[in-house]
Enzyme design. Structure first.
Site, PDB file in Angstrom:
ATOM      1  CE  LYS A 116      -3.786  -2.182   2.580  1.00 50.26           C
ATOM      2  NZ  LYS A 116      -4.656  -2.706   1.544  1.00 50.26           N
ATOM      3  CD  GLU A 200      -5.100   4.943   4.418  1.00 43.69           C
ATOM      4  OE1 GLU A 200      -6.275   4.693   4.774  1.00 43.69           O
ATOM      5  OE2 GLU A 200      -4.569   4.426   3.423  1.00 43.69           O
ATOM      6  NE  ARG A 293      -7.159  -9.410  -4.979  1.00 43.46           N
ATOM      7  CZ  ARG A 293      -8.311  -8.974  -4.500  1.00 43.46           C
ATOM      8  NH1 ARG A 293      -9.436  -9.248  -5.150  1.00 43.46           N
ATOM      9  NH2 ARG A 293      -8.366  -8.257  -3.396  1.00 43.46           N
TER      10      ARG A 293
HETATM   11  P1  ADP Z   1     -12.225  -7.880  -2.860  1.00 36.80           P
HETATM   12  O1  ADP Z   1     -11.931  -6.424  -2.881  1.00 36.80           O
HETATM   13  O2  ADP Z   1     -12.182  -8.566  -4.178  1.00 36.80           O
HETATM   14  O3  ADP Z   1     -13.392  -8.233  -2.025  1.00 36.80           O
HETATM   15  P2  ADP Z   1     -10.684  -8.719  -0.682  1.00 36.80           P
HETATM   16  O4  ADP Z   1      -9.548  -7.798  -0.353  1.00 36.80           O
HETATM   17  O5  ADP Z   1     -11.885  -8.719   0.174  1.00 36.80           O
HETATM   18  O6  ADP Z   1     -11.007  -8.455  -2.176  1.00 36.80           O
HETATM   19  O7  ADP Z   1     -10.105 -10.179  -0.785  1.00 36.80           O
HETATM   20  C1  ADP Z   1     -10.671 -11.185  -1.576  1.00 36.80           C
HETATM   21  C2  ADP Z   1     -10.536 -12.505  -0.915  1.00 36.80           C
HETATM   22  O8  ADP Z   1      -9.196 -12.831  -0.730  1.00 36.80           O
HETATM   23  C3  ADP Z   1     -11.204 -12.563   0.414  1.00 36.80           C
HETATM   24  O9  ADP Z   1     -11.809 -13.823   0.534  1.00 36.80           O
HETATM   25  C4  ADP Z   1     -10.061 -12.393   1.389  1.00 36.80           C
HETATM   26  O10 ADP Z   1     -10.330 -13.096   2.569  1.00 36.80           O
HETATM   27  C5  ADP Z   1      -8.901 -12.960   0.628  1.00 36.80           C
HETATM   28  N1  ADP Z   1      -7.665 -12.207   0.811  1.00 36.80           N
HETATM   29  C6  ADP Z   1      -7.345 -11.034   0.278  1.00 36.80           C
HETATM   30  N2  ADP Z   1      -6.128 -10.639   0.643  1.00 36.80           N
HETATM   31  C7  ADP Z   1      -5.653 -11.599   1.433  1.00 36.80           C
HETATM   32  C8  ADP Z   1      -4.423 -11.784   2.130  1.00 36.80           C
HETATM   33  N3  ADP Z   1      -3.442 -10.923   2.072  1.00 36.80           N
HETATM   34  N4  ADP Z   1      -4.279 -12.895   2.858  1.00 36.80           N
HETATM   35  C9  ADP Z   1      -5.259 -13.800   2.910  1.00 36.80           C
HETATM   36  N5  ADP Z   1      -6.424 -13.684   2.266  1.00 36.80           N
HETATM   37  C10 ADP Z   1      -6.628 -12.606   1.542  1.00 36.80           C
HETATM   38  P1  ADP Z   2      -7.737  -4.190   2.122  1.00 29.80           P
HETATM   39  O1  ADP Z   2      -6.450  -4.354   1.412  1.00 29.80           O
HETATM   40  O2  ADP Z   2      -7.813  -5.017   3.333  1.00 29.80           O
HETATM   41  O3  ADP Z   2      -8.898  -4.317   1.199  1.00 29.80           O
HETATM   42  P2  ADP Z   2      -8.278  -1.329   2.115  1.00 29.80           P
HETATM   43  O4  ADP Z   2      -7.247  -0.274   2.317  1.00 29.80           O
HETATM   44  O5  ADP Z   2      -8.801  -1.514   0.748  1.00 29.80           O
HETATM   45  O6  ADP Z   2      -7.696  -2.685   2.676  1.00 29.80           O
HETATM   46  O7  ADP Z   2      -9.481  -1.029   3.106  1.00 29.80           O
HETATM   47  C1  ADP Z   2     -10.559  -1.911   3.261  1.00 29.80           C
HETATM   48  C2  ADP Z   2     -11.729  -1.167   3.916  1.00 29.80           C
HETATM   49  O8  ADP Z   2     -11.367  -0.655   5.185  1.00 29.80           O
HETATM   50  C3  ADP Z   2     -12.227   0.021   3.139  1.00 29.80           C
HETATM   51  O9  ADP Z   2     -13.144  -0.349   2.143  1.00 29.80           O
HETATM   52  C4  ADP Z   2     -12.866   0.860   4.234  1.00 29.80           C
HETATM   53  O10 ADP Z   2     -14.150   0.409   4.533  1.00 29.80           O
HETATM   54  C5  ADP Z   2     -11.975   0.614   5.415  1.00 29.80           C
HETATM   55  N1  ADP Z   2     -10.945   1.669   5.484  1.00 29.80           N
HETATM   56  C6  ADP Z   2      -9.714   1.594   4.950  1.00 29.80           C
HETATM   57  N2  ADP Z   2      -9.028   2.724   5.182  1.00 29.80           N
HETATM   58  C7  ADP Z   2      -9.848   3.540   5.882  1.00 29.80           C
HETATM   59  C8  ADP Z   2      -9.726   4.860   6.429  1.00 29.80           C
HETATM   60  N3  ADP Z   2      -8.623   5.556   6.301  1.00 29.80           N
HETATM   61  N4  ADP Z   2     -10.796   5.369   7.082  1.00 29.80           N
HETATM   62  C9  ADP Z   2     -11.934   4.664   7.225  1.00 29.80           C
HETATM   63  N5  ADP Z   2     -12.101   3.429   6.744  1.00 29.80           N
HETATM   64  C10 ADP Z   2     -11.079   2.856   6.075  1.00 29.80           C
END
Ligand code: ADP
Ligand code: ADP
Ligand code: MG
Length: 661
Positions: A116, A200, A293
């Site tokens: 990130k 953040e 992906r």
């Molecule tokens: P999307 O934005 O497509 O919903 P997510 O970030 O929720 O993607 O992840 C998709 C799937 O992959 C979920 O089932 C989540 O549990 C799994 N996943 C994503 N990142 C990881 C990670 N770093 N380690 C393990 N599982 C992950």
């Molecule tokens: P991941 O890789 O696990 O998907 P993200 O950075 O995409 O992580 O964040 C997943 C979710 O967490 C976001 O969709 C939002 O709901 C919450 N989130 C992430 N960053 C923030 C933030 N700075 N403030 C509030 N909610 C957040």
């Protein structure tokens, strides 16, 4: 064109990818862990290769095992799905080295967008504003604390390598920060192998918006519009839709332009998703991260654009140019997806495991599923079982269609979030299109509890099913064991069965009288209800008080599952005779009696042992049912009057417990 493809994943996404393979005439190769030998994705593949033990790190997360399976099977390409190795540069690089086509972007794009921290630096260069925060190399506590003060509390501390909603924690004030950093670093190192953190601003009322991007190896980049995934639990998406509701056109424009700009800046090839966070009511979408992906929620984009995104991925990876220009991509109608997980929404969303005893999909909406009847849901993998996707001309109709489709979806044997999802979709806040990520606690303060409108009728119907009264000719009925108790009742004409129905912690005595002609009278502590049952598919059409409802009813030998509308019940039914016998022993000398004729399969105590009230002392097997016999009183085992393997009649004394003074 690619002719054979190994899918380095499991569950619904592996099944989904195979569907496109079949349509394109591509041979599909599944991989499976020991826990998944009989899984749906294995059965649907043209070929399947075992890659190791159940834990993901020993199978689905092993790059060497995946490459080896691909080479052994003669696959030309590897599709990683989502999760697991999908964003690991090691798999993309190993594929290249082994001469396999990786269905995804180049290793450079994955490496650039994976962490990130790095992705936010690249986004800034490409002119995308990010969530205000700190993404620097100086990871010292002093610097992070100083930066957090600049950002202003509350802040969100995130693992740079995090994903799947894990590895982030809100921090309210400076006094909590040092301790939070320490825990976050250790967790990030343990979970993702990288302790780097970013900070953040914590957005207070965030909407999650994202742009579907596609690029090819010839420098073309397009977007396929946006998705709104604001309904989340634990930062994981629950409902997703396209297009985003209530989004001013100029904000949508910014979002789409920024998504395309970032993809162009890094020469992105294949499908990807640029995620943004938008403070409710504001007009500035802030870059959050990019996922290199296929996304879980890609079907909503497929629904509104009419394209098969897995086909796009395969063609792009094979070197073909994008199939259309930007102006040929038109969004039409509205699509909503609901993720169905094996969780008890009424019990803090704890995950549930077990065997799927019955499964049926509605014909009216798209279901992407990784399970069939008989599938095992184990503790080893993600709890998502399937996704339900509804498409209609407008949002209101899509909501209606999704809720209706979910009502008809039956997954028995494990608890699922279906009833909860229906309540979310039907909630006025979601209907209004103004949900933020705070939707679930706002809509269901405290805890969510399921509607139980049909509880009494469902319980009575479950008893009828268990007694086999409505299906007398079926020798395979797993509930034959209960029939004997009807014979204890006066025979001829009407028969009355007295049973105890258990559901979770609750017990309800019930008398069911068979009137004949498919009619029954059930008497519980709320009085009598009359039912008229007509067989209908995997259940009954039930007439209760002039109201006709369809109930799906299945028994799995231990429980009866009833699905009616949004409600799902799992009942365990025993004859009241058993209960009376057990109660008799409780009030008396501590005698443990056999509740029904059976075989003693297990004796867990010996004379002289101390036992607690409620402790299981022996197990009786009776016609496919295992019945645990528990001590009703605390005390000492005085006598064991049976032997293991012995066949005993109903009412036989098996053990004697001397109650402690
Ligand atoms: P999307 O934005 O497509 O919903 P997510 O970030 O929720 O993607 O992840 C998709 C799937 O992959 C979920 O089932 C989540 O549990 C799994 N996943 C994503 N990142 C990881 C990670 N770093 N380690 C393990 N599982 C992950
Ligand atoms: P991941 O890789 O696990 O998907 P993200 O950075 O995409 O992580 O964040 C997943 C979710 O967490 C976001 O969709 C939002 O709901 C919450 N989130 C992430 N960053 C923030 C933030 N700075 N403030 C509030 N909610 C957040
Ligand atoms: Mg994300």
């Amino acid at each position: 064109m690619i002719r054979s493809l190994l899918i380095a994943n499991r569950g619904e996404i592996a099944v989904r990818i195979m569907r496109t393979c079949r349509r394109l005439g591509i041979r599909s190769v599944a991989v499976f862990s020991e826990a998944d030998r009989h899984a749906r994705h294995v059965a649907e593949a043209d070929e399947a290769i075992g890659i190791g033990p159940a834990p993901a790190r020993d199978s689905y997360l092993r790059v060497d095992a995946i490459i080896d399976a691909a080479l052994r099977s003669g696959a030309e390409a590897v599709h990683p799905g989502y999760g697991f190795l999908s964003e690991k540069v090691e798999l993309a690089a190993a594929c290249a080295k082994a001469g396999l086509v990786f269905i995804g972007p180049s290793p450079d794009c994955i490496a650039a967008m994976g962490p990130k921290i790095g992705s936010k630096l690249i986004a800034a260069k490409a002119g995308l504003p990010s969530v205000p925060g700190y993404v620097g190399d100086d990871q010292s506590d002093a610097r992070l604390i100083e930066e957090a003060t600049k950002i202003g509390y509350p802040v969100m501390v995130k693992a740079s390598a995090g994903g799947g909603g894990r590895g982030m924690r809100p921090v309210a004030s400076e006094t909590e920060l040092a301790a939070a950093l320490d825990i976050a670093r250790r967790e990030a190192e343990a979970a993702f192998g990288d302790s780097a953190l970013l900070i953040e601003k914590l957005v207070q009322r965030p909407r999650h918006l994202e742009v579907q991007i596609a690029g090819d190896k010839h420098g073309n980049v397009v977007h396929l519009f946006e998705r709104d995934c604001s309904v989340q639990r634990n930062n994981q998406k629950v409902l997703e839709e396209a297009p985003a509701p209530n989004l001013p056109e100029h904000v949508r424009r910014k979002l789409l332009d920024r998504g395309v700009a970032l993809a162009k800046a890094i020469g992105y090839d294949n499908l990807g998703t640029v995620e943004f966070i938008l403070e409710q009511g504001m007009e500035e979408p802030w870059f959050l991260e990019m996922n290199t992906r296929l996304q879980v929620e890609h079907p909503v984009t497929e629904s509104i654009t009419g394209f098969d995104l897995v086909e796009w991925q395969i063609r792009i990876a094979a070197g073909e140019p994008l199939p259309v220009h930007q102006n040929e991509i038109v969004a039409k109608g509205h699509a909503i997806e609901a993720r169905i997980t094996a969780e008890r929404a009424d019990a803090g969303f704890r995950s549930d495991i077990g065997r799927i005893s019955s499964y049926s999909e509605p014909a009216t909406i798209r279901i992407d599923s990784g399970i069939v009847a008989g599938s095992d849901v184990t503790m080893f993998y993600d709890s998502m079982l399937a996704k339900a996707i509804a498409y209609a001309g407008n949002r209101e109709e899509a909501c209606g269609r999704l809720a209706a489709g979910l009502r008809e979806t039956v997954i028995a044997g494990v608890a699922t979030t279906i009833p909860f999802l229906i309540d979310c979709i039907e909630h006025s806040l979601f209907r209004s299109g103004s949900a933020t990520t705070g939707f679930i606690p706002e809509a269901f303060p405290g805890t969510w509890s399921p509607g139980r409108e049909f509880e009494r009728v469902a319980r009575a119907v479950a008893v009828v099913e268990a007694l086999g009264a409505a299906r007398p000719a079926d020798p395979e009925n797993p509930w034959n064991s209960l029939k004997g108790f009807r014979l204890l009742q006066p025979s001829g004409g009407r028969a009355v069965s007295r049973v105890v129905v258990e559901e979770d912690e609750s017990r309800m005595p019930l008398a069911v009288e068979t009137i004949g002609g498919g009619r029954y009278r059930a008497i519980d502590d709320g009085g009598a209800i009359e039912l008229s049952l007509r067989k209908c598919g995997a259940g009954f059409e039930v007439d209760s008080d002039g109201r006709l409802v369809r109930m799906q009813v299945t028994g799995d030998g231990a429980n009866v599952h009833v699905a009616v509308g949004r409600e799902r019940y799992t009942f365990s039914i025993t004859s009241e005779v058993d209960r009376a016998t057990a109660a008799g022993s409780a009030s008396g000398s501590g005698n443990i009696l056999s509740k029904m004729p059976g075989i003693v399969t297990e004796i867990r105590v010996s004379p002289g042992d101390r036992v607690e009230a409620g402790e299981v002392v022996a197990v009786l097997e009776s016609m496919k049912l295992f019945i645990s016999l528990t001590a009703e009183v605390a005390g000492v085992v005085k006598e064991v009057s049976c032997t293991q393997g012995q066949t005993v009649p109903a009412g036989a004394r098996l053990l004697v417990i001397e109650e402690a003074a």
